[in-house]
Design an enzyme around this catalytic site. Structure first.
Site, short mmCIF file in Angstrom:
data_model
loop_
_atom_site.label_atom_id
_atom_site.label_comp_id
_atom_site.label_asym_id
_atom_site.label_seq_id
_atom_site.Cartn_x
_atom_site.Cartn_y
_atom_site.Cartn_z
N ASP A 20 0.78 -1.24 0.00
CA ASP A 20 0.00 0.00 0.00
C ASP A 20 0.81 1.30 0.00
O ASP A 20 0.50 2.23 0.75
CB ASP A 20 -0.96 0.01 1.20
CG ASP A 20 -2.00 -1.11 1.13
OD1 ASP A 20 -1.92 -1.94 0.21
OD2 ASP A 20 -2.88 -1.15 2.00
N ASP A 62 -4.72 -0.61 -1.71
CA ASP A 62 -6.06 -0.43 -1.20
C ASP A 62 -6.85 0.14 -2.38
O ASP A 62 -6.39 1.09 -3.02
CB ASP A 62 -5.95 0.61 -0.06
CG ASP A 62 -6.78 0.29 1.16
OD1 ASP A 62 -7.16 -0.88 1.35
OD2 ASP A 62 -7.05 1.24 1.93
N HIS A 64 -10.53 1.11 -2.97
CA HIS A 64 -11.90 1.21 -2.45
C HIS A 64 -12.90 1.79 -3.45
O HIS A 64 -12.55 2.71 -4.19
CB HIS A 64 -11.91 2.12 -1.22
CG HIS A 64 -11.14 1.60 -0.05
ND1 HIS A 64 -11.23 0.31 0.39
CD2 HIS A 64 -10.28 2.22 0.80
CE1 HIS A 64 -10.46 0.16 1.47
NE2 HIS A 64 -9.86 1.30 1.73
N SER A 70 -15.50 1.30 5.16
CA SER A 70 -14.52 1.81 6.13
C SER A 70 -14.51 3.33 6.21
O SER A 70 -13.82 3.91 7.05
CB SER A 70 -13.12 1.32 5.77
OG SER A 70 -12.59 2.03 4.66
N HIS A 81 -10.33 7.38 1.31
CA HIS A 81 -8.93 7.28 0.85
C HIS A 81 -8.84 6.16 -0.19
O HIS A 81 -9.67 5.25 -0.22
CB HIS A 81 -8.01 6.96 2.04
CG HIS A 81 -8.32 5.64 2.68
ND1 HIS A 81 -9.33 5.49 3.60
CD2 HIS A 81 -7.79 4.39 2.49
CE1 HIS A 81 -9.40 4.21 3.97
NE2 HIS A 81 -8.49 3.53 3.31
N LYS A 106 -7.14 -4.86 -3.12
CA LYS A 106 -7.93 -5.39 -2.00
C LYS A 106 -8.91 -4.35 -1.51
O LYS A 106 -8.79 -3.16 -1.86
CB LYS A 106 -7.01 -5.81 -0.86
CG LYS A 106 -6.24 -4.66 -0.27
CD LYS A 106 -5.33 -5.12 0.85
CE LYS A 106 -4.43 -4.00 1.30
NZ LYS A 106 -5.12 -2.83 1.84
N GLU A 113 -14.27 -4.77 4.65
CA GLU A 113 -12.92 -4.24 4.87
C GLU A 113 -11.95 -5.39 4.65
O GLU A 113 -12.30 -6.57 4.84
CB GLU A 113 -12.80 -3.67 6.29
CG GLU A 113 -11.42 -3.10 6.65
CD GLU A 113 -10.89 -2.02 5.70
OE1 GLU A 113 -10.70 -2.32 4.50
OE2 GLU A 113 -10.66 -0.90 6.16
N ALA A 146 0.22 0.09 6.46
CA ALA A 146 0.75 0.70 7.68
C ALA A 146 1.05 -0.43 8.67
O ALA A 146 0.32 -1.42 8.70
CB ALA A 146 -0.29 1.66 8.27
N CYS A 150 -2.47 -2.82 7.66
CA CYS A 150 -2.30 -3.81 6.59
C CYS A 150 -1.07 -4.68 6.77
O CYS A 150 -1.12 -5.87 6.48
CB CYS A 150 -2.30 -3.10 5.24
SG CYS A 150 -3.98 -2.61 4.82
#
Ligand code: VGL
Ligand code: ZN
Length: 203
Positions: A20, A62, A64, A70, A81, A106, A113, A146, A150
């Site tokens: 990420d 990530d 989304h 989330s 984000h 993902k 999530e 992070a 993750c």
């Protein structure tokens, strides 16, 4: 000699997972991890090492939908984000992305999530776990963001899946919503059987 002095030779059976490293998670982004950009040069050296040894490199992201569960507007913990196909979801331009790098997405379903990258999927729907198996990977090296989300969840899942997992402690960085979250996450990873080393230990 303590384990701190031990070198780890990158060889057949090793793979690298870059977690990420997207603009929204870096300073100036929507959910910035403080100091996350300082990892880039360190990480680039590791990426180059894996590339030079012809080892697989996976980049997760990530990814989304706009109305992801989330996000705060849906009762989640985070500001919006890494919305798919927006500038904030792009990888930092200074990152070395070797030819043949597999990109895994993902948390791309609106109601779920997904912190771990182990079941993140490439364009054909293969998960990271499938690809690790298929490439004969026995040791997985994890860097990125992070530490307390993750990276933590990926490392825990990888350990549970029986993969020999290494965290490059100087190439991960925490959100630290609560002070100490990053340190606690590292402790938990160690407890799960992950090995904590630094990028300088790799040769
Ligand atoms: C992450 C918070 C929200 C991560 C993803 O990549 O660690 N953290 N979404
Ligand atoms: Zn997210």
């Amino acid at each position: 000699m303590g384990s701190r002095e031990q070198k780890v030779v990158i060889q057949e059976g090793d793979a690298l997972s870059v977690t990420d490293m997207q603009l929204d998670f870096l300073p100036g982004g929507a959910l910035a991890v403080p100091g996350g950009d300082r990892l880039i040069p360190v990480m680039n050296r590791v990426i180059e090492l894996f590339q030079s040894r012809k080892r697989p490199v996976f980049f997760s992201r990530d990814w989304h939908p706009r109305d992801h569960i989330s996000f705060k507007e849906r009762g989640g913990p985070w500001p919006p984000h890494c919305v798919a196909n927006t500038p904030g979801a792009a990888f930092h331009p200074d990152l070395m992305i070797p030819e043949g790098t597999v990109i895994l997405s993902k948390a791309d379903r609106r109601d779920a999530e997904e912190y771990s990258t182990l079941y993140a999927r490439d364009a054909q729907g293969n998960t990271e776990r499938d690809l690790l198996e298929r490439s004969g990977t026995r040791r997985l090296f994890v860097v990125g963001l992070a530490t307390d989300y993750c990276v933590l969840n990926t490392v825990v899942e990888a350990c549970k899946a029986g993969i020999d997992t290494y965290v490059l402690a100087d190439a991960v960085c925490a959100v630290d919503v609560n002070p100490g979250d990053g340190e606690r996450a590292l402790k938990k990873m160690r407890k799960m059987g992950a090995k904590l080393i630094t990028t300088g230990d790799l040769i």
